[in-house]
Motif scaffolding. Structure first.
Motif, PDB file in Angstrom:
ATOM      1  N   GLN A   1       4.812   7.706   3.256  1.00 26.79           N
ATOM      2  CA  GLN A   1       5.155   7.102   1.978  1.00 26.79           C
ATOM      3  C   GLN A   1       6.095   5.915   2.180  1.00 26.79           C
ATOM      4  OE1 GLN A   1       6.623  10.021  -0.774  1.00 26.79           O
ATOM      5  NE2 GLN A   1       4.740  11.222  -0.747  1.00 26.79           N
TER       6      GLN A   1
ATOM      7  N   ASN B   1       0.830  -1.188   0.000  1.00 27.62           N
ATOM      8  CA  ASN B   1       0.000   0.000   0.000  1.00 27.62           C
ATOM      9  C   ASN B   1       0.873   1.250   0.000  1.00 27.62           C
ATOM     10  OD1 ASN B   1      -2.829  -0.842   0.078  1.00 27.62           O
ATOM     11  ND2 ASN B   1      -2.223  -1.897   1.956  1.00 27.62           N
TER      12      ASN B   1
ATOM     13  N   ASP C   1      -5.342   0.373   0.622  1.00 29.32           N
ATOM     14  CA  ASP C   1      -5.308   1.333   1.726  1.00 29.32           C
ATOM     15  C   ASP C   1      -4.222   2.375   1.484  1.00 29.32           C
ATOM     16  OD1 ASP C   1      -7.299  -0.071   3.113  1.00 29.32           O
ATOM     17  OD2 ASP C   1      -5.804  -1.474   3.903  1.00 29.32           O
ATOM     18  N   GLN C   2      -4.376   3.525   2.096  1.00 29.59           N
ATOM     19  CA  GLN C   2      -3.395   4.596   1.988  1.00 29.59           C
ATOM     20  C   GLN C   2      -2.668   4.737   3.308  1.00 29.59           C
ATOM     21  OE1 GLN C   2      -5.190   8.182   0.364  1.00 29.59           O
ATOM     22  NE2 GLN C   2      -6.640   6.940  -0.808  1.00 29.59           N
TER      23      GLN C   2
ATOM     24  N   VAL D   1      -3.717   7.030  -6.409  1.00 31.72           N
ATOM     25  CA  VAL D   1      -3.088   6.345  -5.278  1.00 31.72           C
ATOM     26  C   VAL D   1      -1.878   5.579  -5.793  1.00 31.72           C
ATOM     27  CG1 VAL D   1      -3.345   4.595  -3.483  1.00 31.72           C
ATOM     28  CG2 VAL D   1      -5.227   6.166  -3.968  1.00 31.72           C
TER      29      VAL D   1
ATOM     30  N   TRP E   1       0.311   5.792  -1.083  1.00 35.20           N
ATOM     31  CA  TRP E   1      -0.189   7.073  -0.623  1.00 35.20           C
ATOM     32  C   TRP E   1      -0.996   7.760  -1.731  1.00 35.20           C
ATOM     33  CZ3 TRP E   1       4.836   5.851  -1.810  1.00 35.20           C
ATOM     34  CH2 TRP E   1       5.401   6.510  -2.915  1.00 35.20           C
ATOM     35  N   ALA E   2      -1.793   8.729  -1.328  1.00 37.24           N
ATOM     36  CA  ALA E   2      -2.550   9.535  -2.281  1.00 37.24           C
ATOM     37  C   ALA E   2      -1.641  10.613  -2.863  1.00 37.24           C
ATOM     38  CB  ALA E   2      -3.748  10.176  -1.594  1.00 37.24           C
TER      39      ALA E   2
END
Length: 273
Positions: free
Chosen positions: A158, A39, A153-154, A48, A41-42
């Motif tokens: 990072q 996973n 998921d975010q 994403v 990050w935005a």
């Protein structure tokens, strides 16, 4: 993070000098390759950033998007995903392998492959449902299909692994000091011959050039590279299924230069002025 293990299917021969064996011979164990969904990050663009992490057993490799003479190109099917409108893959710089007189391009040990997902609706959760078909090779080559199904998921921070993979991508023509790029195109009996000419003063003398088109049905030969000082030419033949000359959009030509000193990626090759 969800872990999935690939199960080997039919054995395929993918290089001269390699020996094919029946699948029943259990030539390799099922844990030759495994897959993690990392996973991310935005982004500021509303996408994403995530990644697929492939772990390979010692001595095994898998392939880049343009795998070379005998490799198996990877394929990604995202149709099992939810609330995902698109998936853009960001390829890290691959390695060049010379084995049995054949050149292949790919990765050993581990591949963290960043994927940038675009949501259909930013306000709703996203899930990834993908089938990844790829080849893995050691003394034999096998086609492998791995399925991954997981919520996207975010993370609050990072991922270092994803950031490192993004930083390992080939640089632009400007960053690589590549200039004066042009492509000459001439018809041949079964397609086109394309010769790319460029100034590449920082590119290593051990380097190769890879020319690609977005249509996977058009076969592109290994590039013949020549140098004259800082000027470099790379010549390929492009053969479509019709085995005849065809209309070529020069903006579709993608050129990647790979050497121990530098990797450069360029999309589009104008005609000589």
């Amino acid at each position: 993070m969800t872990r999935f293990t690939a199960f080997m299917t039919t054995v395929a021969l993918c290089g001269a000098g390699l020996t094919a064996v029946p699948a029943s011979a259990q030539a390799v164990k099922d844990n030759v390759i495994s897959l993690d969904l990392l996973n991310g990050w935005a982004t500021e663009d509303g996408t994403v950033m995530a990644a697929l992490r492939f772990d390979l057993a010692p001595g095994w490799k898998t392939y880049w998007r343009a795998p070379g003479e005998s490799g198996i190109p990877p394929q990604f099917d995202w149709t099992g995903s939810d609330n995902i409108a698109g998936a853009e893959i960001h390829w890290p710089t691959p390695s060049v392998f010379e084995e049995n007189g054949l050149r292949t391009i790919g990765y050993k040990n581990q591949l963290v492959l960043p994927v940038e997902f675009t949501p259909v609706d930013r306000s709703k959760p996203m899930s990834v449902g993908a089938d990844v078909a790829l080849g893995v090779c050691q003394d034999i080559c096998l086609p492998v299909t791995i399925s991954v199904h997981s919520d996207l998921d975010q993370a609050p921070t990072q991922s270092g692994a994803i950031k490192s993979a993004l930083a390992d991508m080939p640089v632009s023509a400007t960053a690589g000091r590549l200039s004066n790029l042009s492509c000459a195109v001439e018809p041949i009996s079964d397609g086109l011959r394309v010769t790319a000419t460029m100034s590449a003063p920082n590119f290593g003398t051990d380097g190769i050039a890879v020319l690609e088109l977005p249509d996977p049905d058009i076969w592109v030969s290994e590039a013949m590279v020549k140098r004259d000082g800082t000027t470099m030419t790379a010549t390929v033949d492009m053969v479509p299924p019709t085995a005849a000359p065809f209309a070529l959009d020069r903006s579709d030509i993608r050129i990647t230069l790979l050497s121990s000193a530098q990797a450069i990626d360029v999309l589009g090759c104008p005609a000589a002025g």
